[in-house]
Design a protein around this motif. Structure first.
Motif, PDB file in Angstrom:
ATOM      1  N   GLN A  27       0.799  -1.331   0.000  1.00 48.71           N
ATOM      2  CA  GLN A  27      -0.230  -0.317   0.039  1.00 48.71           C
ATOM      3  C   GLN A  27       0.739   1.458  -0.017  1.00 48.71           C
ATOM      4  O   GLN A  27       0.265   2.395  -0.184  1.00 48.71           O
ATOM      5  N   GLY A  28       2.268   0.358   0.667  1.00 44.23           N
ATOM      6  CA  GLY A  28       3.148   2.249   0.866  1.00 44.23           C
ATOM      7  C   GLY A  28       3.331   2.854  -0.264  1.00 44.23           C
ATOM      8  O   GLY A  28       3.705   3.974  -0.559  1.00 44.23           O
ATOM      9  N   SER A  29       3.726   2.214  -1.237  1.00 48.55           N
ATOM     10  CA  SER A  29       5.017   1.716  -2.490  1.00 48.55           C
ATOM     11  C   SER A  29       4.133   2.114  -3.571  1.00 48.55           C
ATOM     12  O   SER A  29       2.867   1.378  -3.939  1.00 48.55           O
ATOM     13  N   PHE A  45      15.703   2.763  -4.732  1.00 47.51           N
ATOM     14  CA  PHE A  45      15.134   1.644  -5.394  1.00 47.51           C
ATOM     15  C   PHE A  45      15.054   2.759  -6.934  1.00 47.51           C
ATOM     16  O   PHE A  45      13.522   3.021  -6.517  1.00 47.51           O
ATOM     17  N   PRO A  46      14.782   2.448  -8.154  1.00 52.76           N
ATOM     18  CA  PRO A  46      14.838   3.423  -9.320  1.00 52.76           C
ATOM     19  C   PRO A  46      13.066   2.840  -9.452  1.00 52.76           C
ATOM     20  O   PRO A  46      12.537   1.857  -9.647  1.00 52.76           O
ATOM     21  N   GLU A  74      16.302  12.054  -0.196  1.00 48.53           N
ATOM     22  CA  GLU A  74      16.522  12.456  -1.615  1.00 48.53           C
ATOM     23  C   GLU A  74      17.299  10.992  -2.293  1.00 48.53           C
ATOM     24  O   GLU A  74      18.171  10.977  -2.925  1.00 48.53           O
ATOM     25  N   SER A  75      15.860  10.191  -2.001  1.00 49.41           N
ATOM     26  CA  SER A  75      16.070   9.291  -3.425  1.00 49.41           C
ATOM     27  C   SER A  75      16.984   7.825  -2.920  1.00 49.41           C
ATOM     28  O   SER A  75      17.208   6.697  -3.428  1.00 49.41           O
ATOM     29  N   ASP A  76      18.557   7.722  -2.618  1.00 47.04           N
ATOM     30  CA  ASP A  76      19.581   7.548  -2.826  1.00 47.04           C
ATOM     31  C   ASP A  76      20.516   8.053  -1.109  1.00 47.04           C
ATOM     32  O   ASP A  76      21.389   6.737  -0.842  1.00 47.04           O
ATOM     33  N   GLY A 153      22.273  -3.957  -5.312  1.00 47.29           N
ATOM     34  CA  GLY A 153      21.266  -3.235  -4.397  1.00 47.29           C
ATOM     35  C   GLY A 153      20.540  -3.608  -5.050  1.00 47.29           C
ATOM     36  O   GLY A 153      20.951  -3.671  -7.075  1.00 47.29           O
ATOM     37  N   SER A 154      19.255  -3.009  -5.473  1.00 45.25           N
ATOM     38  CA  SER A 154      18.051  -2.122  -5.987  1.00 45.25           C
ATOM     39  C   SER A 154      18.798  -1.568  -7.391  1.00 45.25           C
ATOM     40  O   SER A 154      17.957  -1.107  -7.911  1.00 45.25           O
TER      41      SER A 154
END
Ligand SMILES: [Zn+2]
Length: 284
Positions: A27-29, A45-46, A74-76, A153-154
């Motif tokens: 639900q959250g992503s 997580f691209p 900030e994404s990373d 990692g992803s």
């Protein structure tokens, strides 16, 4: 709900890490489909967004995202539980952490590379670049408690600054040597260049062009409620920690423009002169 989260985020994380509910994650992503002209900097997580969370640091609201039990902003940038603890303020400079305990003791970064990580030469090349340009030294970990583990990692992501236990540089196969230099920048303690407090003097953030859910990636450290100061010399468009004009655009129009309206490109070739000076000021 936000207030509740702000007071209990550490415990929430702890609970999630013990009994992670897949329903919460589902639900959250959300999947995010960017415009074709969009460029993308490093992401943990691209093409995904985690559940938006807030916490209070220094009395200010910090927005981050939860992917399972991993907090990211900030994404990373990977946030450790220590980062999110109420009694352990997250302090930053314009581009780097000021807090002494967030710097690697004696300028030595202990590291280990997961045997299963493909293309390990990108890690060794990135380390060689850092050692050639800064006083930071990288030593293979033996029994040290605090060390960085390079692993698959992803996407590309890292913790910012010294954590004191195992911390990570996560690298997907698409992450280049340049991306790895950038992620090691986070490991050393650098934040993104566009999060400087004085960045509005140099650029406009075009919020209307940012992919929905990525707006918090463009906050300054003041907007994030963290204190610090900007390195001298102004915003460095050549910094290896800088975003590009079209990063995270939802419509092909620039998310960051110079004050004259022009666009620019970011680089991931290596540390700029200002990056090096900033590291020297953090690790004199
Ligand atoms: Zn980054």
């Amino acid at each position: 709900m936000k207030n509740k989260l702000s007071y209990s985020v550490f415990y929430t994380l702890t609970i999630l890490s013990i009994s992670c509910s897949p329903e919460v994650n589902e639900q959250g992503s959300q999947n995010v489909k960017p415009a074709s002209a969009t460029t993308r900097p490093e992401e943990a997580f691209p093409n995904q967004r985690g559940a938006l969370q807030t916490t209070k640091l220094n009395g200010q609201t910090v927005i981050y995202q939860l992917f399972g039990d991993q907090a990211v902003f900030e994404s990373d940038i990977l946030l450790s539980e220590r980062d999110l603890r109420q009694d352990d303020d997250l302090q930053v400079e314009g581009t780097g952490r000021t807090k002494a305990s967030s710097r690697w003791p004696n300028k030595i970064v202990y590291y280990s590379i997961s045997p299963s990580l493909p293309n390990q030469s990108r890690v060794l090349d990135a380390i060689a670049h850092w050692e050639a340009n800064t006083p930071i030294r990288f030593v293979q970990r033996t029994t040290q408690r605090g060390y960085v583990l390079f692993q698959t990692g992803s996407g590309c992501s890292a913790n910012v600054g010294y954590v004191g236990s195992v911390q990570y540089v996560n690298l997907a196969s698409a992450c280049t040597t340049g991306n790895t230099i950038h992620e090691i920048g986070h490991t050393i303690g650098l934040w993104h260049e566009h999060s400087r407090a004085d960045r509005d003097t140099y650029v406009d953030i075009n919020t209307g062009n940012i992919i929905t859910g990525y707006e918090s990636d463009f906050q300054t450290y003041v907007q994030r409620g963290t204190d610090g100061f900007d390195s001298p010399g102004g915003l460095d468009f050549g910094s290896v920690m800088m975003y590009g004009s079209y990063d995270f655009s939802k419509n092909g129009l620039p998310t960051i423009t110079k004050k004259d309206g022009s666009t620019f490109v970011s680089q991931r070739n290596g540390l700029s002169e200002t990056d090096i000076q900033t590291v020297l000021s953090m690790y004199p």
